[in-house]
Design an enzyme around this catalytic site. Structure first.
Site, short mmCIF file in Angstrom:
data_model
loop_
_atom_site.label_atom_id
_atom_site.label_comp_id
_atom_site.label_asym_id
_atom_site.label_seq_id
_atom_site.Cartn_x
_atom_site.Cartn_y
_atom_site.Cartn_z
CG HIS A 16 9.14 0.95 1.16
ND1 HIS A 16 9.52 1.69 2.24
CD2 HIS A 16 7.78 1.03 1.13
CE1 HIS A 16 8.45 2.20 2.84
NE2 HIS A 16 7.38 1.81 2.17
CD GLU A 17 5.68 0.49 -2.06
OE1 GLU A 17 4.67 -0.06 -1.56
OE2 GLU A 17 6.05 1.62 -1.73
N GLY B 1 5.56 4.65 -4.55
CA GLY B 1 5.14 3.26 -4.59
C GLY B 1 3.95 3.02 -3.69
CG HIS C 96 4.14 -2.18 2.25
ND1 HIS C 96 3.77 -1.79 3.51
CD2 HIS C 96 4.77 -1.11 1.70
CE1 HIS C 96 4.15 -0.55 3.73
NE2 HIS C 96 4.77 -0.11 2.64
CD GLN D 232 1.77 0.94 1.26
OE1 GLN D 232 2.20 0.70 0.14
NE2 GLN D 232 2.07 2.03 1.94
CB CYS E 155 5.92 4.25 4.66
SG CYS E 155 4.75 2.97 4.16
CG LEU E 156 2.12 6.86 0.51
CD1 LEU E 156 1.38 6.43 -0.76
CD2 LEU E 156 2.10 8.36 0.66
#
Length: 194
Positions: free
Chosen positions: A166-167, A81, A170, A86, A124-125
């Site tokens: 999670h997304e 994701g 953000h 991000q 996470c990225l």
């Protein structure tokens, strides 16, 4: 003639902090959907103001380009994701693909139902090389617009439910590290132990 930024702001795609409280009002959603649907047929948006076809189409092209870039970045980094904030874009857009076959594009998403509980490792990225234990709902239902600006519903369990939560965090300026139970761990250390 309005510029592309003004068009996106009017349709609810730009600056997630400014539209977060209003993007889910039924009238706002209607105006947003009607405005986007009219672009391909006319030069009028739902508020009756005139916009040039080239400006509105450029705004849509920018959004579709962003979605394509987000998908490319997510796959390149081997993530499941990615949220627009991000990559430095303050729009309420996320892309999610937990299967590697059929990505979800969610514009102005919100969770409308959740249940159960799951606890597991999450990374996470935005926090490369780290992971931690996080508890999330085991089932989630979200509503959003897709890349064609059509309303959709996405239901998921386990990894998909975790990715949606999670997304969407953000989009509201939160990272999973705020929810980690215990300490963050190095991913390399986790791999070495296995």
């Amino acid at each position: 003639v309005q510029n592309a930024s003004a068009m996106l702001a009017r349709t609810g795609l730009l600056f997630h902090r400014q539209v977060a409280d209003y993007a889910y009002d039924e009238n706002w959603k209607r105006m947003f959907t009607v405005g986007i649907n009219y672009i391909s047929r006319e030069n009028w948006i739902s508020d009756g103001k005139y916009y040039s076809s080239s400006t509105t189409m450029a705004a849509l092209d920018m959004t579709l380009g962003l979605i394509g870039d987000m998908l490319d970045t997510m796959y390149e980094k081997m993530g499941v994701g990615l949220a627009a904030p991000q990559v430095g874009i303050l729009k309420r857009i996320v892309v999610i693909d937990t299967t590697g076959e059929d990505p979800y594009v969610l514009i102005n998403p919100r969770i409308v139902e959740s249940s159960g509980e799951q606890t597991g490792q999450e990374g996470c990225l935005s926090v490369p090389g780290k992971c931690g234990v996080v508890t999330r709902p085991n089932y989630v239902k979200a509503v959003a617009l897709n890349e064609d600006m059509e309303p959709i519903e996405v239901e998921g369990t386990e990894l998909l439910a975790r990715a949606i939560c999670h997304e969407l965090d953000h989009l509201d300026g939160h990272l999973y590290v705020e929810k980690v139970e215990g300490e963050l761990q190095n991913m390399e250390a986790e791999d070495d132990e296995e």
